[in-house]
Design a protein around this motif. Structure first.
Motif, short mmCIF file in Angstrom:
data_model
loop_
_atom_site.label_atom_id
_atom_site.label_comp_id
_atom_site.label_asym_id
_atom_site.label_seq_id
_atom_site.Cartn_x
_atom_site.Cartn_y
_atom_site.Cartn_z
N GLU A 1 -7.98 9.43 3.82
CA GLU A 1 -6.58 9.07 3.99
C GLU A 1 -5.96 9.71 5.22
O GLU A 1 -4.93 9.26 5.72
CB GLU A 1 -5.76 9.41 2.75
N HIS A 2 -6.59 10.76 5.75
CA HIS A 2 -6.07 11.44 6.94
C HIS A 2 -6.70 10.95 8.23
O HIS A 2 -6.31 11.38 9.31
CB HIS A 2 -6.29 12.95 6.81
N GLU B 1 -13.88 3.07 2.53
CA GLU B 1 -12.68 2.29 2.25
C GLU B 1 -12.70 1.66 0.87
O GLU B 1 -11.67 1.51 0.23
CB GLU B 1 -12.50 1.21 3.32
N THR C 1 -5.86 3.65 6.87
CA THR C 1 -5.60 4.83 6.05
C THR C 1 -4.10 5.10 6.08
O THR C 1 -3.35 4.47 6.83
CB THR C 1 -6.34 6.04 6.63
N LYS C 2 -3.67 6.05 5.28
CA LYS C 2 -2.24 6.41 5.27
C LYS C 2 -1.78 6.87 6.65
O LYS C 2 -0.72 6.48 7.13
CB LYS C 2 -1.98 7.50 4.24
N ALA C 3 -2.60 7.69 7.29
CA ALA C 3 -2.24 8.20 8.62
C ALA C 3 -2.17 7.06 9.63
O ALA C 3 -1.28 7.02 10.49
CB ALA C 3 -3.24 9.26 9.07
N GLU C 4 -3.09 6.11 9.55
CA GLU C 4 -3.10 4.98 10.48
C GLU C 4 -1.91 4.06 10.22
O GLU C 4 -1.30 3.54 11.16
CB GLU C 4 -4.42 4.21 10.36
N ARG C 5 -1.53 3.87 8.96
CA ARG C 5 -0.35 3.05 8.64
C ARG C 5 0.90 3.68 9.24
O ARG C 5 1.74 2.98 9.80
CB ARG C 5 -0.19 2.88 7.14
N ARG C 6 1.02 5.01 9.12
CA ARG C 6 2.19 5.70 9.71
C ARG C 6 2.21 5.52 11.23
O ARG C 6 3.26 5.31 11.83
CB ARG C 6 2.18 7.18 9.35
#
Length: 196
Positions: A91-92, A67, A111-116
């Motif tokens: 990020e995935h 991170e 991560t980006k995937a977790e934020r989505r």
């Protein structure tokens, strides 16, 4: 014996380091240079990894290294070279335990995937945009934009699934039945009815 999965650390929390096996104490001296070996120093790498293997916060250490973008030294029981692939895939990463932690109000790195996934779960749970904004540390306007995007994605997915279901109703080779059997009686013009 069931081991509990460690909770993700909150942003800015470094207290996990107090539990690290590599932490020097008066009774347990550890040379920090051990964790920064040259690639050909196999004995030092082995010794560092052995210490990491018994560390109760090894996964937290690895998460922190990824991170924070720490690419030097042995972290979380992995060498720089072993972590390199993970840095590219970070990020995935999609860990639903982390998503649930944020929805429960914890302030952790995502991560980006977790934020989505947080946005989608919050949208589906009818969490107000202002609350989503606080969870993700973004503006209310940005949270509203994320909700609109999520609504579109859900709608588009439903449309795509309906298209696939309609296509599946066709014959296996996607040819309408009337064209497969040329002797089948086609409806006459009068049988079709009139347009209203």
């Amino acid at each position: 014996m069931h081991t509990k999965t460690p909770q993700p650390r909150t942003l800015g929390d470094h207290t996990w380091r107090d539990q690290a096996a590599c932490r020097s104490t008066p009774h347990h001296q550890v040379d920090p240079e051990l964790f920064f070996p040259e690639p050909d120093e196999v004995d030092r790498i082995t010794a560092a990894k052995a210490l990491c293997a018994q560390c109760p916060v090894r996964s937290t250490c690895l998460d922190a290294a990824l991170e924070n973008g720490d690419r030097d030294g042995i972290r979380g029981g992995m060498t720089e070279e072993e972590r390199e692939l993970l840095h590219g895939k970070l990020e995935h990463r999609l860990n639903y335990a982390r998503v649930n932690e944020v929805l429960a109000g914890r302030d952790i790195h995502l991560t980006k995937a977790e934020r989505r996934a947080v946005v989608r779960a919050a949208y589906q749970a009818d969490i107000p945009a202002e609350q989503l904004a606080r969870m993700l540390k973004i503006t209310g306007e940005h949270a509203g934009k994320l909700y609109r995007r999520t609504r579109r994605e859900i709608r588009n997915r439903a449309v795509d699934q309906q298209k696939k279901a309609n296509e599946a109703k066709k014959t296996p080779d996607n040819t309408p039945q009337a064209l497969k059997n040329p002797t089948a009686k086609l409806p006459a013009r009068d049988d079709l009815g009139t347009a209203a």
